[in-house]
Structures are given as structure tokens and as C-alpha cells.
Scaffold this motif. Sequence first.
Motif, PDB file in Angstrom:
ATOM      1  N   PRO A 177      -2.662  10.858   1.462  1.00 24.26           N
ATOM      2  CA  PRO A 177      -0.960  10.513   1.254  1.00 24.26           C
ATOM      3  C   PRO A 177      -0.583   8.842   2.316  1.00 24.26           C
ATOM      4  N   SER A 178      -1.141   8.752   3.290  1.00 22.28           N
ATOM      5  CA  SER A 178      -0.624   7.582   4.080  1.00 22.28           C
ATOM      6  C   SER A 178      -1.603   6.869   4.299  1.00 22.28           C
ATOM      7  N   ALA A 179      -2.700   6.757   3.795  1.00 19.94           N
ATOM      8  CA  ALA A 179      -4.041   5.470   3.346  1.00 19.94           C
ATOM      9  C   ALA A 179      -3.179   4.408   2.240  1.00 19.94           C
ATOM     10  N   PRO A 180      -3.865   3.372   3.098  1.00 22.69           N
ATOM     11  CA  PRO A 180      -2.752   1.860   2.213  1.00 22.69           C
ATOM     12  C   PRO A 180      -3.601   2.345   0.434  1.00 22.69           C
ATOM     13  N   VAL A 181      -3.107   1.916  -0.508  1.00 22.39           N
ATOM     14  CA  VAL A 181      -3.439   1.900  -1.679  1.00 22.39           C
ATOM     15  C   VAL A 181      -3.497  -0.138  -1.775  1.00 22.39           C
ATOM     16  N   THR A 182      -4.960   0.168  -2.293  1.00 23.92           N
ATOM     17  CA  THR A 182      -4.351  -1.678  -2.986  1.00 23.92           C
ATOM     18  C   THR A 182      -5.103  -1.817  -4.659  1.00 23.92           C
ATOM     19  N   ARG A 183      -4.542  -2.640  -5.302  1.00 23.96           N
ATOM     20  CA  ARG A 183      -4.974  -2.679  -6.728  1.00 23.96           C
ATOM     21  C   ARG A 183      -6.262  -3.320  -6.885  1.00 23.96           C
ATOM     22  N   THR A 184      -6.907  -3.523  -7.670  1.00 26.47           N
ATOM     23  CA  THR A 184      -7.530  -3.924  -8.122  1.00 26.47           C
ATOM     24  C   THR A 184      -7.419  -4.954  -9.206  1.00 26.47           C
ATOM     25  N   ALA A 185      -8.492  -6.260  -9.379  1.00 29.45           N
ATOM     26  CA  ALA A 185      -8.053  -7.325 -10.370  1.00 29.45           C
ATOM     27  C   ALA A 185      -7.037  -6.998 -11.638  1.00 29.45           C
ATOM     28  N   LEU A 186      -7.391  -5.579 -11.871  1.00 30.65           N
ATOM     29  CA  LEU A 186      -7.093  -5.201 -13.554  1.00 30.65           C
ATOM     30  C   LEU A 186      -5.584  -4.201 -13.136  1.00 30.65           C
ATOM     31  N   GLY A 187      -5.229  -4.236 -11.718  1.00 31.74           N
ATOM     32  CA  GLY A 187      -4.169  -4.013 -11.897  1.00 31.74           C
ATOM     33  C   GLY A 187      -3.983  -2.650 -11.483  1.00 31.74           C
ATOM     34  N   ILE A 188      -5.237  -2.102 -10.784  1.00 31.89           N
ATOM     35  CA  ILE A 188      -5.983   0.047 -10.689  1.00 31.89           C
ATOM     36  C   ILE A 188      -5.738  -0.231  -9.395  1.00 31.89           C
ATOM     37  N   PRO A 189      -4.261   1.075  -8.831  1.00 34.79           N
ATOM     38  CA  PRO A 189      -4.082   1.030  -7.728  1.00 34.79           C
ATOM     39  C   PRO A 189      -5.828   2.440  -6.829  1.00 34.79           C
ATOM     40  N   GLU A 190      -6.173   1.871  -5.467  1.00 27.32           N
ATOM     41  CA  GLU A 190      -7.367   2.335  -5.437  1.00 27.32           C
ATOM     42  C   GLU A 190      -6.408   2.487  -3.655  1.00 27.32           C
ATOM     43  N   PRO A 191      -6.780   4.207  -3.362  1.00 22.03           N
ATOM     44  CA  PRO A 191      -7.181   4.197  -1.385  1.00 22.03           C
ATOM     45  C   PRO A 191      -7.964   3.815  -0.811  1.00 22.03           C
TER      46      PRO A 191
END
Length: 186
Positions: A89-103
Motif C-alpha cells: 500500500p505504500s508503494a508508488p502507483v503509476t498509470r499506464t498509457a491506457l490509464g491502468i493503475p500499476e504499482p
Amino acid sequence: MPKTSARAELLARRRLMTDAERADAAEAIAAHLLATPLVARATRVACYLSMPTEPGTGPLVAALHERGVEVLVPISEADHTLDWVALDPSAPVTRTALGIPEPDGPRLGADALAMCSVVIVPALAVDHAGHRLGRGAGYYDRALAGVTAPVCAVVFTHELLAEVPHEPHDVRVQMAVTPAGLFRVP
């Protein structure tokens, strides 16, 4: 109705929902799943991180973590497959080019699903026979091939339908959860 038309119609209806409707749906979905014995006893669950217009998984994921359940989330690969990461839960989450959140996190490989009690997947609709209509790229059909754990699709109440368009390669789900409750495929 062809899959393309069904997807367009379902996505348009999702865009019309308010933030309050989505938040209420996410809370109800979490409550239904957390009360399900399969999820209540689980030590490891695979679940996706929802996009803004999808039925929300935030309350569910937070509650699973509070219970000490390990939550695996998908990471999309360039070859249209999914890998899995144990969500911190403390790891950063980024969004892919399609808008999908991935940690961020170490990749566990496709075999990680073998140790899950249940696999919770997104869908645009599910029918009474367990056919799941996804977004069309086939990521989940490939990931779920050979998975023995029960698979549960998350949809809004109006997305549980009598029938959805499907093809022989589409992997069926055993359950669907909506804000109105849990539906088990006979």
C-alpha cells in the motif's frame, strides 16, 4: 449484439454515472465480497486496481490489507500478458498509457495465481452462464487459462445480464459481484 457494440454501450453508460454512485457501489461491492466465506478465509487474493469509471476496488483492497491478506495485482506486459505484483500500500502507483493503475514491486510471474484463494477481475458485463465481456485485448483470458481458483468478475448491477456476446476462447467466471450482491454461476 456484437462485442464491439456491447462494449461501446456499456462504457457510455458507465461514463454517465456520478462519482457518488461509483463510491457507493465500491463500498457495497467490498461489503459483499468481504462477507463471502471464500474471501473471508483467504490469505492471498488476486485483484485489479480499478480505473475511475470501473466498479471501484479501493475499499476492498484496503479492507483485505487490514485483514492481513496478501493482494496480488496485475501488471500488463508488452506481449499482451499479465504479470503479478504483491501490492504494498505504500508503494508508488503509476498509470499506464491506457490509464491502468500499476504499482511498483517485484514481478511474481503468471504462476502466482496458482496460490490465490480467489481471482477478482474486471468486466464490462457478465451473463448468467458466467461469460465475461472484457475490453477486448484478451489479457485476462490468457491469464486465467488453467487457473483453478474461483474467478469473480466485478460489475455494476445493470451489467449482470441474461446473455453477453462470447467466443469459445473466452474464460468463464464462477461468480459476479455487483453493488446488489454476489451472483454465483450455476
